[in-house]
Design a protein around this motif. Structure first.
Motif, PDB file in Angstrom:
ATOM      1  N   ALA A   1       0.153  -3.490  55.949  1.00 59.74           N
ATOM      2  CA  ALA A   1       0.508  -4.392  57.314  1.00 59.74           C
ATOM      3  C   ALA A   1      -0.784  -4.482  58.136  1.00 59.74           C
ATOM      4  O   ALA A   1      -1.078  -5.530  58.669  1.00 59.74           O
ATOM      5  CB  ALA A   1       1.612  -3.900  58.189  1.00 59.74           C
ATOM      6  N   LEU A   2      -1.284  -3.330  58.379  1.00 60.31           N
ATOM      7  CA  LEU A   2      -2.772  -3.435  59.335  1.00 60.31           C
ATOM      8  C   LEU A   2      -3.635  -4.205  58.709  1.00 60.31           C
ATOM      9  O   LEU A   2      -4.086  -5.237  59.333  1.00 60.31           O
ATOM     10  CB  LEU A   2      -2.985  -1.820  59.498  1.00 60.31           C
ATOM     11  CG  LEU A   2      -4.662  -2.014  59.947  1.00 60.31           C
ATOM     12  CD1 LEU A   2      -4.437  -2.274  61.640  1.00 60.31           C
ATOM     13  CD2 LEU A   2      -5.304  -0.424  59.795  1.00 60.31           C
ATOM     14  N   PHE A   3      -4.025  -4.101  57.395  1.00 62.57           N
ATOM     15  CA  PHE A   3      -4.893  -4.881  56.907  1.00 62.57           C
ATOM     16  C   PHE A   3      -4.711  -6.257  56.631  1.00 62.57           C
ATOM     17  O   PHE A   3      -5.608  -7.136  57.163  1.00 62.57           O
ATOM     18  CB  PHE A   3      -5.202  -4.282  55.211  1.00 62.57           C
ATOM     19  CG  PHE A   3      -6.606  -4.820  54.805  1.00 62.57           C
ATOM     20  CD1 PHE A   3      -7.642  -3.969  55.058  1.00 62.57           C
ATOM     21  CD2 PHE A   3      -6.552  -5.977  53.867  1.00 62.57           C
ATOM     22  CE1 PHE A   3      -8.900  -4.458  54.437  1.00 62.57           C
ATOM     23  CE2 PHE A   3      -7.685  -6.334  53.414  1.00 62.57           C
ATOM     24  CZ  PHE A   3      -8.985  -5.437  53.650  1.00 62.57           C
ATOM     25  N   GLY A   4      -3.215  -6.624  56.366  1.00 58.64           N
ATOM     26  CA  GLY A   4      -2.872  -8.015  56.338  1.00 58.64           C
ATOM     27  C   GLY A   4      -2.878  -8.847  57.684  1.00 58.64           C
ATOM     28  O   GLY A   4      -3.199  -9.852  57.711  1.00 58.64           O
TER      29      GLY A   4
ATOM     30  N   LEU B   1      -5.811 -12.451  50.814  1.00 58.65           N
ATOM     31  CA  LEU B   1      -4.354 -12.372  51.124  1.00 58.65           C
ATOM     32  C   LEU B   1      -3.649 -12.652  49.899  1.00 58.65           C
ATOM     33  O   LEU B   1      -2.497 -12.021  49.662  1.00 58.65           O
ATOM     34  CB  LEU B   1      -3.986 -13.579  52.213  1.00 58.65           C
ATOM     35  CG  LEU B   1      -4.642 -13.460  53.378  1.00 58.65           C
ATOM     36  CD1 LEU B   1      -4.005 -14.821  54.379  1.00 58.65           C
ATOM     37  CD2 LEU B   1      -3.957 -12.197  54.213  1.00 58.65           C
ATOM     38  N   SER B   2      -4.242 -13.336  48.759  1.00 58.31           N
ATOM     39  CA  SER B   2      -3.560 -13.379  47.708  1.00 58.31           C
ATOM     40  C   SER B   2      -3.447 -12.041  46.931  1.00 58.31           C
ATOM     41  O   SER B   2      -2.513 -11.732  46.332  1.00 58.31           O
ATOM     42  CB  SER B   2      -4.448 -14.343  46.522  1.00 58.31           C
ATOM     43  OG  SER B   2      -3.844 -14.324  45.373  1.00 58.31           O
TER      44      SER B   2
ATOM     45  N   ALA C   1       1.107 -17.275  53.758  1.00 57.08           N
ATOM     46  CA  ALA C   1       2.094 -17.098  52.905  1.00 57.08           C
ATOM     47  C   ALA C   1       2.006 -15.600  51.851  1.00 57.08           C
ATOM     48  O   ALA C   1       2.885 -15.190  51.764  1.00 57.08           O
ATOM     49  CB  ALA C   1       2.703 -18.211  52.166  1.00 57.08           C
ATOM     50  N   PRO C   2       1.027 -15.694  51.303  1.00 59.94           N
ATOM     51  CA  PRO C   2       0.775 -14.564  50.261  1.00 59.94           C
ATOM     52  C   PRO C   2       1.032 -13.267  51.168  1.00 59.94           C
ATOM     53  O   PRO C   2       1.538 -12.243  50.335  1.00 59.94           O
ATOM     54  CB  PRO C   2      -0.676 -14.740  49.728  1.00 59.94           C
ATOM     55  CG  PRO C   2      -0.945 -16.222  49.982  1.00 59.94           C
ATOM     56  CD  PRO C   2      -0.368 -16.502  51.187  1.00 59.94           C
ATOM     57  N   PHE C   3       0.647 -12.998  52.393  1.00 61.90           N
ATOM     58  CA  PHE C   3       0.898 -11.731  52.909  1.00 61.90           C
ATOM     59  C   PHE C   3       2.254 -11.670  53.609  1.00 61.90           C
ATOM     60  O   PHE C   3       2.921 -10.731  53.349  1.00 61.90           O
ATOM     61  CB  PHE C   3      -0.126 -11.714  53.986  1.00 61.90           C
ATOM     62  CG  PHE C   3       0.077 -10.484  55.113  1.00 61.90           C
ATOM     63  CD1 PHE C   3       0.369  -9.279  54.825  1.00 61.90           C
ATOM     64  CD2 PHE C   3       0.266 -11.028  56.624  1.00 61.90           C
ATOM     65  CE1 PHE C   3       0.628  -8.346  55.761  1.00 61.90           C
ATOM     66  CE2 PHE C   3       0.520 -10.158  57.344  1.00 61.90           C
ATOM     67  CZ  PHE C   3       0.596  -8.675  57.129  1.00 61.90           C
TER      68      PHE C   3
END
Length: 475
Positions: free
Chosen positions: A126-129, A169-170, A216-218
């Motif tokens: 979640a941090l990286f996203g 993100l993909s 959306a991918p995240f």
């Protein structure tokens, strides 16, 4: 071994070697070209810039607008289906992003843990996203700073050294899909992972449609909503809390107090992880958990017998029990021999080389007893950036022109996590006597402070990191 697997293993070796080298002061060429723009993409970006093609925008609907509830099983199916048709390059990207997630996540966890005095749970993914999402919406110099902070070196003169936010993100979606992809031999669901992003804006702020769609991918669920953030920030915070609880149904606290009245955008990430430990179920009576050498609390405990890996590190005074959720995902339970050594063990074990090291330990019969964990935690990325000596990275002067044409003032960038270990309702603890010829079960009881990691093997990624010092505290 198939050639594809040979290539993939070689890639893993190169990525881990780079991860170790990147922590030194020397400069190396990074191997993440599969996450950056290629020459053709750079040419397309240049053409689009010269033509000045207008980007569609929209103003988010008010927060009181009717919204469908989150269907977590549908999200799991969608994530799992995303890994069914992967190409080799998709797997390589996932490995690369997994390495970056571990490096950044473990570093931030170490910083945060110095201020912790109770149970805590943290999501490196979640941090990286969240960081990658802001990168997707950023222009230079903010974009360059974010790329460097994410851990990928940048040649400012070369477009082909710049991260492609969509590829990153993909890859995050692939990593999440690996975690929840259901083993075919199981009929019941072992894992749920749901990520929801709330974009809360001032009423007049317009958002760029490609940015929102690009998230959306995240986060399969992205909720742009508008509300008044300036007149009564406390009321705005309360509206956001009610909205998220109504949409998700999650029993989670959201510490939004202290919203700055001049904020025009709040970026909130909400993560729900739920895992079932096969063969473990709830004991009839609460058991004692030693918070320290003199204090105990009575807590619900799970117990059961299974085939797990278990090893001791005598030189560093801790043991590890590896409990599978599935063939690909597991829960690592790290227990210091002495509770007072928790921080020392934490510093030793939560490292990239420890998490990725293969433990050639034969599985054995273990009777495991541990707390029934329901933990929640929240942290503000703005606070983390301040601790990292980057307090202005997402401040008033941040260049976020891919999010909105309006000059954005980013308020709280909050991540809230709800972590649950689910009771295996199909199994009850057995107290039957050992049968002749059966191997003796090793008793492993986690009744004092311990650490845990939710780990996924295909992308070698730590999804959840946790410290449990008192299971009664929901962080």
């Amino acid at each position: 071994m198939a050639p594809a697997n040979v290539n993939l293993r070689a890639t893993v070796f190169c990525l881990l070697a780079w991860a170790n080298l990147a922590t030194s002061d020397r400069v190396y060429i990074h191997p993440f070209h599969f996450l950056t723009y290629n020459k053709s993409s750079c040419e397309d970006l240049e053409i689009a810039h010269e033509e000045g093609t207008p980007v569609p925008t929209f103003i988010p609907v008010p927060i009181q607008a009717k919204t469908s509830s989150v269907d977590e099983e549908a999200l799991r199916i969608q994530l799992a289906s995303a890994v069914n048709k992967l190409e080799e390059i998709d797997r390589v990207r996932a490995l690369g992003v997994g390495t970056l997630i571990n490096l950044k996540g473990l570093h931030v966890y170490t910083v945060l843990s110095k201020t912790w005095h109770k149970a805590h749970v943290f999501s490196p993914v979640a941090l990286f996203g969240t960081l990658a999402s802001f990168y997707l919406g950023a222009l230079d110099p903010t974009a360059s700073k974010l790329q460097t902070f994410l851990g990928v070196p940048l040649d400012t003169q070369s477009c082909t050294s710049r991260l492609d936010g969509h590829k990153v993100l993909s890859a995050l979606q692939t990593i999440q899909g690996f975690l929840v992809d259901q083993d075919r031999k199981y009929d019941d669901v072992q894992l749920l992972l749901s990520t929801v992003v709330g974009l809360f804006t001032a009423p007049s702020l317009s958002l760029k449609q490609p940015f929102v769609e690009g998230l959306a991918p995240f986060a399969l669920v992205t909720l742009p909503r508008s509300l008044d953030l300036s007149t009564n920030p406390d009321l705005a915070a309360e509206k956001i809390k009610r909205f998220i609880k109504a949409v998700t149904g999650w029993k989670i606290s959201i510490p939004l107090a202290g919203i700055s009245p001049d904020s025009t955008l709040l970026f909130n990430t909400f993560v729900h992880f739920q895992g079932t430990l096969k063969g473990l179920s709830l004991l009839a009576e609460p058991q004692e958990f030693w918070v320290d050498n003199t204090t105990t609390v009575s807590v619900p405990m799970l117990s059961g017998t299974g085939i797990f890996q278990h090893w001791n590190d005598a030189s560093n005074n801790f043991s590890v029990t590896r409990v599978p959720f599935s063939e690909n995902a597991c829960l690592l339970l790290i227990q210091p021999q002495d509770a007072s050594d928790l921080e020392k063990v934490e510093a030793h074990t939560l490292q990239v080389d420890f998490l990725t090291r293969k433990k050639n330990v034969a599985p054995r019969v273990i009777r495991l007893t541990m707390p029934h964990l329901v933990l929640e935690d929240s942290y503000d990325l703005q606070d983390l950036l301040t601790q990292a000596k980057l307090p202005t990275l997402l401040g008033p002067d941040a260049h976020l022109g891919k999010i909105s044409d309006t000059n954005i003032r980013v308020g709280k960038v909050l991540t809230s996590i709800l972590f649950e270990l689910k009771v295996d309702e199909g199994k009850q603890p057995s107290e039957s006597a050992q049968q002749p010829g059966e191997p003796e079960a090793l008793e492993v009881t986690l009744n004092s402070p311990f650490l845990f990691v939710v780990y996924e093997q295909q992308a070698a990624t730590a999804h959840i990191l946790g410290r449990v010092t008192n299971p009664q505290c929901r962080a």
